[in-house]
Scaffold this motif. Structure first.
Motif, PDB file in Angstrom:
ATOM      1  N   GLN A 115       0.855  -1.165   0.082  1.00 50.77           N
ATOM      2  CA  GLN A 115       0.104  -0.034  -0.189  1.00 50.77           C
ATOM      3  C   GLN A 115       0.912   1.150  -0.055  1.00 50.77           C
ATOM      4  OE1 GLN A 115      -3.257  -0.101   2.838  1.00 50.77           O
ATOM      5  NE2 GLN A 115      -3.042   2.174   3.134  1.00 50.77           N
ATOM      6  N   VAL A 116       0.507   2.191  -0.944  1.00 48.31           N
ATOM      7  CA  VAL A 116       1.323   3.423  -1.029  1.00 48.31           C
ATOM      8  C   VAL A 116       0.682   4.459  -0.049  1.00 48.31           C
ATOM      9  CG1 VAL A 116       2.430   5.229  -2.406  1.00 48.31           C
ATOM     10  CG2 VAL A 116       1.767   3.098  -3.471  1.00 48.31           C
ATOM     11  N   GLY A 117       1.593   5.284   0.702  1.00 47.36           N
ATOM     12  CA  GLY A 117       0.803   5.896   1.781  1.00 47.36           C
ATOM     13  C   GLY A 117       0.377   7.248   1.097  1.00 47.36           C
ATOM     14  N   PHE A 118      -0.548   7.197   0.302  1.00 48.86           N
ATOM     15  CA  PHE A 118      -1.057   8.381  -0.440  1.00 48.86           C
ATOM     16  C   PHE A 118      -2.179   8.810   0.743  1.00 48.86           C
ATOM     17  CE2 PHE A 118      -0.025   6.635  -4.572  1.00 48.86           C
ATOM     18  CZ  PHE A 118       1.266   7.612  -4.856  1.00 48.86           C
ATOM     19  N   VAL A 119      -1.997   9.511   1.952  1.00 45.27           N
ATOM     20  CA  VAL A 119      -2.590   9.533   2.945  1.00 45.27           C
ATOM     21  C   VAL A 119      -3.986  10.366   2.648  1.00 45.27           C
ATOM     22  CG1 VAL A 119      -1.314  11.713   4.096  1.00 45.27           C
ATOM     23  CG2 VAL A 119      -2.538  10.067   5.382  1.00 45.27           C
ATOM     24  N   ARG A 120      -3.731  11.300   1.798  1.00 42.63           N
ATOM     25  CA  ARG A 120      -5.032  12.346   1.614  1.00 42.63           C
ATOM     26  C   ARG A 120      -5.933  11.481   1.001  1.00 42.63           C
ATOM     27  NH1 ARG A 120      -4.954  17.567   1.288  1.00 42.63           N
ATOM     28  NH2 ARG A 120      -3.298  18.584   2.463  1.00 42.63           N
ATOM     29  N   ARG A 121      -5.850  10.289   0.139  1.00 44.76           N
ATOM     30  CA  ARG A 121      -7.134   9.721  -0.196  1.00 44.76           C
ATOM     31  C   ARG A 121      -7.826   8.999   0.861  1.00 44.76           C
ATOM     32  NH1 ARG A 121      -4.955   5.440  -4.877  1.00 44.76           N
ATOM     33  NH2 ARG A 121      -3.959   6.964  -6.331  1.00 44.76           N
ATOM     34  N   TYR A 122      -7.106   9.026   1.957  1.00 48.47           N
ATOM     35  CA  TYR A 122      -7.866   8.206   3.130  1.00 48.47           C
ATOM     36  C   TYR A 122      -8.985   9.181   4.121  1.00 48.47           C
ATOM     37  CZ  TYR A 122      -5.122   4.305   1.519  1.00 48.47           C
ATOM     38  OH  TYR A 122      -4.971   3.201   0.955  1.00 48.47           O
ATOM     39  N   ASP A 123      -8.652  10.678   3.756  1.00 50.93           N
ATOM     40  CA  ASP A 123      -9.234  11.707   4.634  1.00 50.93           C
ATOM     41  C   ASP A 123     -10.734  11.234   4.356  1.00 50.93           C
ATOM     42  OD1 ASP A 123      -9.246  14.031   6.379  1.00 50.93           O
ATOM     43  OD2 ASP A 123     -10.229  15.002   4.611  1.00 50.93           O
ATOM     44  N   ALA A 124     -11.876  11.778   5.355  1.00 50.94           N
ATOM     45  CA  ALA A 124     -13.119  11.568   5.366  1.00 50.94           C
ATOM     46  C   ALA A 124     -13.534  12.371   4.154  1.00 50.94           C
ATOM     47  CB  ALA A 124     -13.584  11.867   6.625  1.00 50.94           C
ATOM     48  N   ASN A 125     -12.943  13.688   4.022  1.00 51.57           N
ATOM     49  CA  ASN A 125     -13.720  14.331   3.098  1.00 51.57           C
ATOM     50  C   ASN A 125     -13.406  13.938   1.817  1.00 51.57           C
ATOM     51  OD1 ASN A 125     -14.968  16.185   4.906  1.00 51.57           O
ATOM     52  ND2 ASN A 125     -13.078  17.733   4.707  1.00 51.57           N
ATOM     53  N   ALA A 126     -12.095  13.197   1.424  1.00 56.30           N
ATOM     54  CA  ALA A 126     -11.820  12.853   0.227  1.00 56.30           C
ATOM     55  C   ALA A 126     -12.598  11.817  -0.210  1.00 56.30           C
ATOM     56  CB  ALA A 126     -10.279  12.358   0.195  1.00 56.30           C
ATOM     57  N   GLN A 127     -13.065  10.806   0.820  1.00 53.37           N
ATOM     58  CA  GLN A 127     -13.654   9.618   0.656  1.00 53.37           C
ATOM     59  C   GLN A 127     -15.075  10.026   0.322  1.00 53.37           C
ATOM     60  OE1 GLN A 127     -13.115   6.623  -0.104  1.00 53.37           O
ATOM     61  NE2 GLN A 127     -10.781   7.235  -0.111  1.00 53.37           N
ATOM     62  N   LEU A 128     -15.682  11.285   0.961  1.00 52.95           N
ATOM     63  CA  LEU A 128     -17.035  11.705   0.581  1.00 52.95           C
ATOM     64  C   LEU A 128     -16.959  12.221  -0.835  1.00 52.95           C
ATOM     65  CD1 LEU A 128     -18.698  14.228   2.939  1.00 52.95           C
ATOM     66  CD2 LEU A 128     -18.578  14.716   0.613  1.00 52.95           C
ATOM     67  N   VAL A 129     -16.032  13.090  -1.226  1.00 49.95           N
ATOM     68  CA  VAL A 129     -16.263  13.550  -2.602  1.00 49.95           C
ATOM     69  C   VAL A 129     -15.981  12.535  -3.665  1.00 49.95           C
ATOM     70  CG1 VAL A 129     -14.793  15.177  -4.139  1.00 49.95           C
ATOM     71  CG2 VAL A 129     -15.185  15.799  -1.863  1.00 49.95           C
ATOM     72  N   LYS A 130     -15.200  11.574  -3.171  1.00 50.59           N
ATOM     73  CA  LYS A 130     -15.030  10.505  -4.237  1.00 50.59           C
ATOM     74  C   LYS A 130     -16.308   9.701  -4.548  1.00 50.59           C
ATOM     75  CE  LYS A 130     -12.103   7.269  -6.348  1.00 50.59           C
ATOM     76  NZ  LYS A 130     -13.014   6.936  -7.187  1.00 50.59           N
ATOM     77  N   ARG A 131     -17.287   9.588  -3.149  1.00 49.84           N
ATOM     78  CA  ARG A 131     -18.571   8.958  -3.417  1.00 49.84           C
ATOM     79  C   ARG A 131     -19.312   9.695  -4.044  1.00 49.84           C
ATOM     80  NH1 ARG A 131     -18.132   7.807   1.904  1.00 49.84           N
ATOM     81  NH2 ARG A 131     -19.606   9.593   2.637  1.00 49.84           N
ATOM     82  N   PHE A 132     -19.212  10.898  -4.214  1.00 52.58           N
ATOM     83  CA  PHE A 132     -20.153  11.809  -4.941  1.00 52.58           C
ATOM     84  C   PHE A 132     -19.871  11.629  -6.577  1.00 52.58           C
ATOM     85  CE2 PHE A 132     -22.784  15.021  -2.586  1.00 52.58           C
ATOM     86  CZ  PHE A 132     -22.760  14.142  -1.246  1.00 52.58           C
ATOM     87  N   ILE A 133     -18.536  11.564  -6.767  1.00 47.81           N
ATOM     88  CA  ILE A 133     -17.889  11.614  -8.188  1.00 47.81           C
ATOM     89  C   ILE A 133     -18.246  10.171  -8.673  1.00 47.81           C
ATOM     90  CG2 ILE A 133     -15.897  11.573  -9.464  1.00 47.81           C
ATOM     91  CD1 ILE A 133     -14.528  13.777  -7.855  1.00 47.81           C
ATOM     92  N   ASP A 134     -18.178   9.224  -7.827  1.00 51.15           N
ATOM     93  CA  ASP A 134     -18.299   7.970  -8.297  1.00 51.15           C
ATOM     94  C   ASP A 134     -19.950   7.734  -8.850  1.00 51.15           C
ATOM     95  OD1 ASP A 134     -15.742   7.270  -8.261  1.00 51.15           O
ATOM     96  OD2 ASP A 134     -15.996   5.891  -6.383  1.00 51.15           O
ATOM     97  N   LYS A 135     -20.748   8.363  -7.942  1.00 60.55           N
ATOM     98  CA  LYS A 135     -22.364   8.310  -8.265  1.00 60.55           C
ATOM     99  C   LYS A 135     -22.581   9.494  -9.678  1.00 60.55           C
ATOM    100  CE  LYS A 135     -23.793   5.752  -4.958  1.00 60.55           C
ATOM    101  NZ  LYS A 135     -24.139   4.322  -5.620  1.00 60.55           N
ATOM    102  N   GLY A 136     -21.581  10.000 -10.149  1.00 56.51           N
ATOM    103  CA  GLY A 136     -21.744  10.872 -11.194  1.00 56.51           C
ATOM    104  C   GLY A 136     -22.273  12.045 -10.859  1.00 56.51           C
ATOM    105  N   GLU A 137     -22.035  12.695  -9.933  1.00 55.55           N
ATOM    106  CA  GLU A 137     -22.462  14.022  -9.351  1.00 55.55           C
ATOM    107  C   GLU A 137     -21.838  15.004 -10.332  1.00 55.55           C
ATOM    108  OE1 GLU A 137     -25.187  14.599  -7.605  1.00 55.55           O
ATOM    109  OE2 GLU A 137     -25.721  12.345  -6.714  1.00 55.55           O
ATOM    110  N   LEU A 138     -20.774  14.725 -10.467  1.00 53.70           N
ATOM    111  CA  LEU A 138     -19.748  15.969 -11.335  1.00 53.70           C
ATOM    112  C   LEU A 138     -19.876  15.595 -12.607  1.00 53.70           C
ATOM    113  CD1 LEU A 138     -18.944  16.682  -8.165  1.00 53.70           C
ATOM    114  CD2 LEU A 138     -16.531  16.646  -9.114  1.00 53.70           C
ATOM    115  N   GLY A 139     -20.530  14.444 -13.283  1.00 57.28           N
ATOM    116  CA  GLY A 139     -20.096  14.135 -14.461  1.00 57.28           C
ATOM    117  C   GLY A 139     -19.031  13.900 -14.830  1.00 57.28           C
TER     118      GLY A 139
END
Ligand SMILES: NC(=O)c1ccc[n+]([C@@H]2O[C@H](COP(=O)([O-])OP(=O)(O)OC[C@H]3O[C@@H](n4cnc5c(N)ncnc54)[C@H](O)[C@@H]3O)[C@@H](O)[C@H]2O)c1
Length: 354
Positions: free
Chosen positions: A122-146
Motif C-alpha cells: 500500500q502506498v501512503g497516499f494519505v490524502r486519499r484516506y481523509d474522510a472528506n476525500a472519501q466523501l467527494v469520491k463517493r459523489f464523483i463515483d455516483k456521477g454528481e460531477l459528470g
C-alpha cells in the motif's frame, strides 16, 4: 468471526513515524512488535514511548523476524525501493510512505517484487484516506460531477524546506514536487478516476535556496535538520495531459515570495465541480442558478491524524482479508511516471510523452 492481530514492525523512527505509531497504537487488531532506525537513540526513544519490545538498527534483522507480518516504511525516499523489495521477499506486507520511490526504474522493480511475493503493498497516499476525500469520491463515483475533465492543485509554502535529507536530491529524488506535489497530484488523479497520463510539461526553479536566514516563522523539519545543505528545487509547476482528454495543472513550492501558504485542490466536471482544499465544497447548477453546496462535516479540510488512522486501519484490514488496498503499487508507479516526467520536461525545456 474473530480476526487475528497483525504483528507490525516500523522501519524509520523519524518525524512521520509518530503518525503511523499513534494510529497502530489505537488499532485493537494490531501488536506493535518492533522498531528500527539507523539512529539507535531515536529508535529507543520511540520504543519506550510506544511500548515496543524489539529495537533494531539494521532493517534486515527486523525483516528476519518471522513473527512480523507487515511493516511500515517511514525512511528516506532513497531507501524505499531497497527496503520495500527486501520486506516483500521476506514475506511481509508493506505500507510505504509516499513517494513510492525516486525513479520509474525503482518503481518497476518494486511492482515486480509485489507480483513475485504475492504480498500486498500500500502506498501512503494519505490524502486519499481523509474522510472528506472519501466523501467527494463517493459523489464523483455516483456521477454528481459528470465527466471530470480538468483539475487544478496548488501547494505553496512561502517558507518550508524541511532540510536534512529532504534537501538532498540524492536521498529525496527532488524537492517540493516529489515531496508535497505528490500529495495534491495524486488526490486530483484519484478523484479523476486515475486516467492514463500521456504527456507532461513542467518547469522547476532554483531561485531562492532554502532561506535559512528567515526568522520568526516555524515549519516542518526532518529529524536531522541541517540548514547548510540544499540541492533541491524551490518550486515547480506542470501541466499533465491524460489519454481521455482531461488535464491537470499544478504548482508547488518549498519557498516562494508568496503572501501566504496556500493549498488548493479543485475538480471540474461537466455537471458540477468540487473543491477539497482549502474547504470542501460542491458547485452545481439547479433551476438556472449556480449553487455552492457545503457538505456538513467535522472538518472543512484534511484532518491529518484521522487520515493517517484511516490509512493504517485500511492497511491492517487488507493484511487480514487479503484485499487489494485502494492505493496499490500500480498507482505509485504511475505517480513516479508523472513526477519524473515533469523533472525531465523541466531539464529538457520541452513536453515529454510518457
Ligand atoms: N504522508 C505524509 O504526509 C508525509 C509527511 C512527512 C514525511 N513523509 C514521508 O515519510 C518518510 C520519512 O520522512 P520523515 O519526515 O519522517 O523523515 P525523518 O528524517 O524525520 O525520518 C526518517 C528516519 O529514517 C531513518 N532511516 C533512514 N534510512 C534508514 C535505514 N536504511 N534504516 C533505518 N532507518 C533509516 C533516519 O535515521 C530517520 O530517523 C519520507 O518518505 C517522507 O516523504 C510523509
Amino acid at each position: 468471526m474473530s480476526v487475528h492481530k497483525v504483528k507490525i514492525g516500523v522501519i524509520g523512527a523519524g518525524s512521520i513515524s509518530d503518525m503511523h505509531l499513534q494510529a497502530y497504537e489505537k488499532q485493537k487488531d494490531v501488536e506493535l512488535v518492533a522498531i528500527c532506525d539507523l539512529n539507535e537513540q531515536r529508535a529507543n526513544e520511540k520504543a519506550r514511548q510506544y511500548g515496543i519490545g524489539q529495537v533494531y538498527t539494521d532493517y534486515t534483522e527486523l525483516l528476519a523476524n518471522p513473527e512480523i507480518e507487515a511493516v511500515s516504511i517511514c525512511t528516506w525516499n532513497n531507501t524505499h525501493a531497497e527496503i520495500g523489495i527486501a520486506a516483500l521477499r521476506a514475506g511481509k506486507h508493506v505500507l510505504v510512505e509516499k513517494p513510492l520511490c525516486r525513479t520509474v526504474e525503482e518503481a518497476h522493480r518494486i511492482e515486480e517484487a509485489v507480483k513475485a511475493s504475492g504480498k500486498l503493498l500500500q502506498v501512503g497516499f494519505v490524502r486519499r484516506y481523509d474522510a472528506n476525500a472519501q466523501l467527494v469520491k463517493r459523489f464523483i463515483d455516483k456521477g454528481e460531477l459528470g465527466e471530470v475533465y480538468y483539475a487544478k492543485a496548488s501547494c505553496i509554502r512561502r517558507l518550508g524546506n524541511p532540510g536534512g535529507w529532504f534537501a538532498d536530491t540524492e536521498r529525496s529524488g527532488g524537492g517540493p514536487l516529489i515531496d508535497i506535489g505528490v500529495h495534491v497530484i495524486d488526490l486530483c488523479w484519484y478523484m479523476m478516476g486515475r486516467p492514463k497520463p500521456v504527456s507532461v510539461s513542467g518547469n522547476v526553479y532554483h531561485k531562492l535556496g532554502n532561506r535559512a536566514n528567515v526568522q520568526n516563522l516555524s515549519f516542518y523539519k526532518a529529524a536531522d535538520y541541517d540548514a547548510g545543505f540544499n540541492t533541491v528545487e524551490d518550486m515547480a509547476n506542470a501541466l499533465i495531459r491524460f489519454e481521455n482528454g482531461a488535464s491537470l495543472l499544478v504548482d508547488v513550492s518549498f519557498t516562494l515570495h508568496a503572501k501566504k501558504d496556500e493549498i488548493t485542490v479543485k475538480l471540474y466536471g461537466d455537471k458540477g465541480g468540487a473543491e477539497l482544499e482549502p474547504e470542501v465544497v460542491f458547485v452545481t447548477e439547479a433551476h438556472d442558478t449556480i449553487l455552492n453546496v457545503a457538505p456538513q462535516t467535522d472538518s472543512k479540510s484534511i484532518n491529518v491524524p484521522n487520515a493517517f488512522c484511516n490509512e493504517i486501519n485500511h492497511f491492517v484490514s487488507c493484511c487480514q482479508s487479503g484485499d487489494q488496498p485502494i492505493s496499490p503499487v500500480e498507482d505509485g508507479l504511475n505517480m513516479m511516471k508523472m513526477l519524473c516526467g515533469i523533472y525531465e520536461s523541466a531539464a529538457k525545456g520541452q513536453e515529454i510523452r510518457l
